[in-house]
Motif scaffolding. Sequence first.
Motif, mmCIF file in Angstrom:
data_model
loop_
_atom_site.group_PDB
_atom_site.id
_atom_site.type_symbol
_atom_site.label_atom_id
_atom_site.label_comp_id
_atom_site.label_asym_id
_atom_site.label_seq_id
_atom_site.Cartn_x
_atom_site.Cartn_y
_atom_site.Cartn_z
ATOM 1 N N GLU A 173 -49.424 62.543 -99.155
ATOM 2 C CA GLU A 173 -50.676 61.787 -99.005
ATOM 3 C C GLU A 173 -51.158 61.812 -97.555
ATOM 4 N N ILE A 176 -52.519 65.279 -96.787
ATOM 5 C CA ILE A 176 -53.809 65.521 -97.433
ATOM 6 C C ILE A 176 -54.925 64.771 -96.701
ATOM 7 N N ASN A 177 -54.662 63.508 -96.372
ATOM 8 C CA ASN A 177 -55.686 62.740 -95.652
ATOM 9 C C ASN A 177 -55.959 63.328 -94.269
ATOM 10 N N LYS A 180 -58.093 66.417 -94.755
ATOM 11 C CA LYS A 180 -59.483 66.096 -95.111
ATOM 12 C C LYS A 180 -60.324 65.796 -93.878
ATOM 13 N N LYS A 208 -49.683 67.302 -106.141
ATOM 14 C CA LYS A 208 -50.674 66.706 -105.233
ATOM 15 C C LYS A 208 -51.834 67.674 -104.996
ATOM 16 N N ASN A 212 -55.871 67.107 -105.787
ATOM 17 C CA ASN A 212 -56.790 67.106 -104.636
ATOM 18 C C ASN A 212 -57.434 68.477 -104.468
#
Length: 356
Positions: A173, A176-177, A180, A208, A212
């Motif tokens: 997570e 991924i954040n 982004k 994941k 996403n």
Amino acid sequence: MEKRVVAINGDGIGREIVSAARRVVDKAVAKDNIVIHWAEHKAGGEAIDTYGEPLPQSTIDACKVADAVLLGAVGGPKWDAVNPAIRPEKAILGLRKALGLFCNLRPVRIFKALQDYSPLKPELVQDVDFVIVRELTGGIYFGERLEATGEGADEVAWDKETYHRYEIERIMEVAINTAKQRKGKVTSVDKANVLASSRLWRKVAQEKATANPTVAFDYLYVDNTAMQLVVNPGQFDVIVTTNLFGDILSDEGAVVSGSLGLLPSASIGTGTALYEPIHGSAPDIAGQGIANPLGTILSAAMMCRHSLEAPNAAAAIEKAVEDVLAAGYRTGDIYKAGMKKVNTEGMTEAILQYIK
Ligand code: NAI
Ligand code: MG
């Protein structure tokens, strides 16, 4: 807005670089209408000298209720011979545990003005700008182990690598954040051709990725990643990996930049986040006022962005560092003939001037 930050100077050059960063942050956060209340607490060798332990409860308690922690570095030859149970490094591990810091973020970026400091060819490093997201509280460093036992050829020792789904999910997570907010690419690094723990790592990463679709995922083995970091480091955006692999790859990433004194880091998790330069306490130059404060100043910029709701301050600090380097200011560790040689104070003053 008011923010509370714990400053832990630590040992060696720690006090010199943390005080430099504090001056810079105090000026920059005005851009976001923020005032910082600093509280100094001890950890590492200094805490051993004062309290007989590297991480007193008072420091832990203060960090837990703060908005962020800014740390210099701990350790030095003075404490090399202390009882292993109270070594200065225990302070770092203790803080990670107490604050639930399961993730280490290490950006590696090569400033234009410093491209020729990299040991790699200039054409390879011009696009280098990646972040290593390292799992920090699991895997083999925290697994069961057997210290050497037995005799002769049968003497044996082992360490166990364990990963739970929840540990992999939460680090993915973060990756991924992070992606982004950057170029949108995650490279998950494992050794899934050999290790069972890596096969779970890859399975969770793939789940994941499916969830996403706006983030581009790829999967590399750690040995290949080690090669790619020197062959084509510009290909990476966010690298996410285990504790052990991340420890090794982040040092490789650091050397690609060629300037240890410039690299920041953040450790984040369930509690207060901690910001520190990646270098150590540099006992060989401590007390001389010549340390490069930029790694700590850039760590403080990360702190502004991630913990203090001060994105304008973060951007202003990063821009000032870039401008000051472009203008030729250099501390001794990155000095070359023809540049403007400055000490810690001179570099800090230059940064303050460039923060408009
Ligand atoms: P180090 O990073 O402290 O120093 C390595 C070399 O780089 C030295 O020549 C030093 O003078 C130079 N250097 C490092 N930072 C610099 C800066 N900001 N400006 C100018 N030059 C700089 O690594 P070393 O020598 O292996 O470790 C020294 C002590 O620091 C040890 O006690 C070690 O355990 C501790 N350490 C602490 C860390 C932490 O607090 N997170 C991380 C790494 C080491
Ligand atoms: Mg290491």
